[in-house]
Motif scaffolding. Structure first.
Motif, PDB file in Angstrom:
ATOM      1  N   TYR A 223       0.816  -1.206   0.000  1.00  0.00           N
ATOM      2  CA  TYR A 223       0.000   0.000   0.000  1.00  0.00           C
ATOM      3  C   TYR A 223       0.857   1.266   0.000  1.00  0.00           C
ATOM      4  N   LYS A 224       2.166   1.110   0.136  1.00  0.00           N
ATOM      5  CA  LYS A 224       3.048   2.275   0.281  1.00  0.00           C
ATOM      6  C   LYS A 224       3.297   2.955  -1.064  1.00  0.00           C
ATOM      7  N   GLU A 225       3.933   4.111  -0.997  1.00  0.00           N
ATOM      8  CA  GLU A 225       4.252   4.880  -2.196  1.00  0.00           C
ATOM      9  C   GLU A 225       4.965   4.006  -3.224  1.00  0.00           C
ATOM     10  N   PRO A 226       4.571   4.037  -4.488  1.00  0.00           N
ATOM     11  CA  PRO A 226       3.615   4.949  -5.121  1.00  0.00           C
ATOM     12  C   PRO A 226       2.246   4.327  -5.349  1.00  0.00           C
ATOM     13  N   ARG A 227       1.819   3.420  -4.508  1.00  0.00           N
ATOM     14  CA  ARG A 227       0.580   2.674  -4.735  1.00  0.00           C
ATOM     15  C   ARG A 227      -0.539   3.078  -3.770  1.00  0.00           C
ATOM     16  N   GLU A 228      -0.469   4.303  -3.260  1.00  0.00           N
ATOM     17  CA  GLU A 228      -1.483   4.735  -2.289  1.00  0.00           C
ATOM     18  C   GLU A 228      -2.875   4.802  -2.918  1.00  0.00           C
ATOM     19  N   LEU A 229      -2.948   5.282  -4.162  1.00  0.00           N
ATOM     20  CA  LEU A 229      -4.252   5.426  -4.817  1.00  0.00           C
ATOM     21  C   LEU A 229      -4.949   4.085  -4.967  1.00  0.00           C
ATOM     22  N   ASN A 230      -4.195   3.062  -5.344  1.00  0.00           N
ATOM     23  CA  ASN A 230      -4.805   1.742  -5.510  1.00  0.00           C
ATOM     24  C   ASN A 230      -5.247   1.163  -4.164  1.00  0.00           C
ATOM     25  N   TRP A 231      -4.527   1.499  -3.091  1.00  0.00           N
ATOM     26  CA  TRP A 231      -4.937   1.062  -1.751  1.00  0.00           C
ATOM     27  C   TRP A 231      -6.273   1.689  -1.376  1.00  0.00           C
TER      28      TRP A 231
END
Length: 267
Positions: A162-170
């Motif tokens: 869930y960490k950067e750069p996947r915050e939006l998908n989380w």
């Protein structure tokens, strides 16, 4: 003398020299038509140039960055939970659409003092060919989807995906698991059995307990402070006409982001 602006490139002659499939030909024709009017290719090239000038790129996975030689292989089966939940959703959607041919969301009573909705469910389960199998398939695929989405979220959390750069998908995942719960709740009320009725009554009481806007939420979602025809109609509309389109769109965006960013290895 023609006043039409001369095209700098002979796109039609260029396309004739290429061995294009019908899909590629339609795509390029549409792209050329739009580019002549909106200059979209110029804007795409500008965005691409800005992207590479700022040297943005997705980080390497931990396996690549630290040369771990796939030491986290035991995690890999858990990486299929997202696909598993998507397959379960597709099965639930198809079986639910077939069930919709034999279901009417009505609380009117029949000769046997049963509601029309409940009588339809009894007909599906008892008299319709393969009806018992179809409803069981729908119910179990929905439960499998709920469990798979929950486990998928746990896997994402514990592997740090869930960490950067996947915050939006989380965030999209949180929205999807919430909508999955709404999917299950609205579907639970559709048979309009005793279990459905009291589950709906609990929902009304929960809505009324919301400070300031509780009464407004109860009237909007359940059609009032007591259960009735309006409640069943709202649950049916949400379950069949609203949630499938919203969830399908969000799943497509969710998968698209995963495709662009790649899979995050365990941290």
């Amino acid at each position: 003398m023609s006043l039409e602006r001369k095209d700098e490139h002979d796109h039609e002659a260029w396309m004739e020299t290429k061995d294009l499939s019908p899909i590629e030909e339609v795509y390029l024709t549409a792209l050329i038509w739009m580019d002549r009017r909106l200059r979209i290719v110029d804007y795409l090239e500008l965005l691409e140039d800005m992207y590479y000038k700022t040297n943005l790129q997705m980080p390497k996975s931990h396996t690549e960055q630290y040369n771990l030689d796939n030491k986290f292989w035991y995690w890999y089966p858990l990486y299929a939970l997202g696909s598993f939940s998507t397959i379960a959703y597709v099965v639930a959607a198809i079986s639910g659409a077939l069930l919709g041919f034999y279901y009417a969301p009505s609380t009117a009573t029949t000769e046997g003092a049963r509601t029309v909705a409940y009588s339809n469910v009894l007909f599906i389960m008892g008299d319709l060919n393969f009806g018992f199998f179809l409803r069981s398939l729908h119910r179990w695929s929905a439960q499998v989807m709920t469990a798979a989405v929950f486990l998928h979220m746990l896997r994402v959390y514990f592997t740090g995906a869930y960490k950067e750069p996947r915050e939006l998908n989380w965030i999209l995942g949180i929205i999807l698991i919430s909508l999955t719960m709404v999917f299950g709740y609205t579907g639970y009320l559709l048979p309009w059995s005793q279990l459905s009725y009291w589950a709906g009554q609990i929902g009304v009481e929960m809505a009324l307990s919301i400070p300031l806007i509780g009464e407004w939420v109860a009237q909007l979602v359940f059609g009032g402070f007591t259960l009735g025809e309006a409640t069943l109609q709202r649950m049916y509309i949400l379950h069949v006409f609203v949630l499938p389109f919203v969830v399908t769109a969000l799943i497509a965006i969710h998968i698209g982001i995963v495709w662009m960013q790649g899979i995050a290895e365990p941290h």
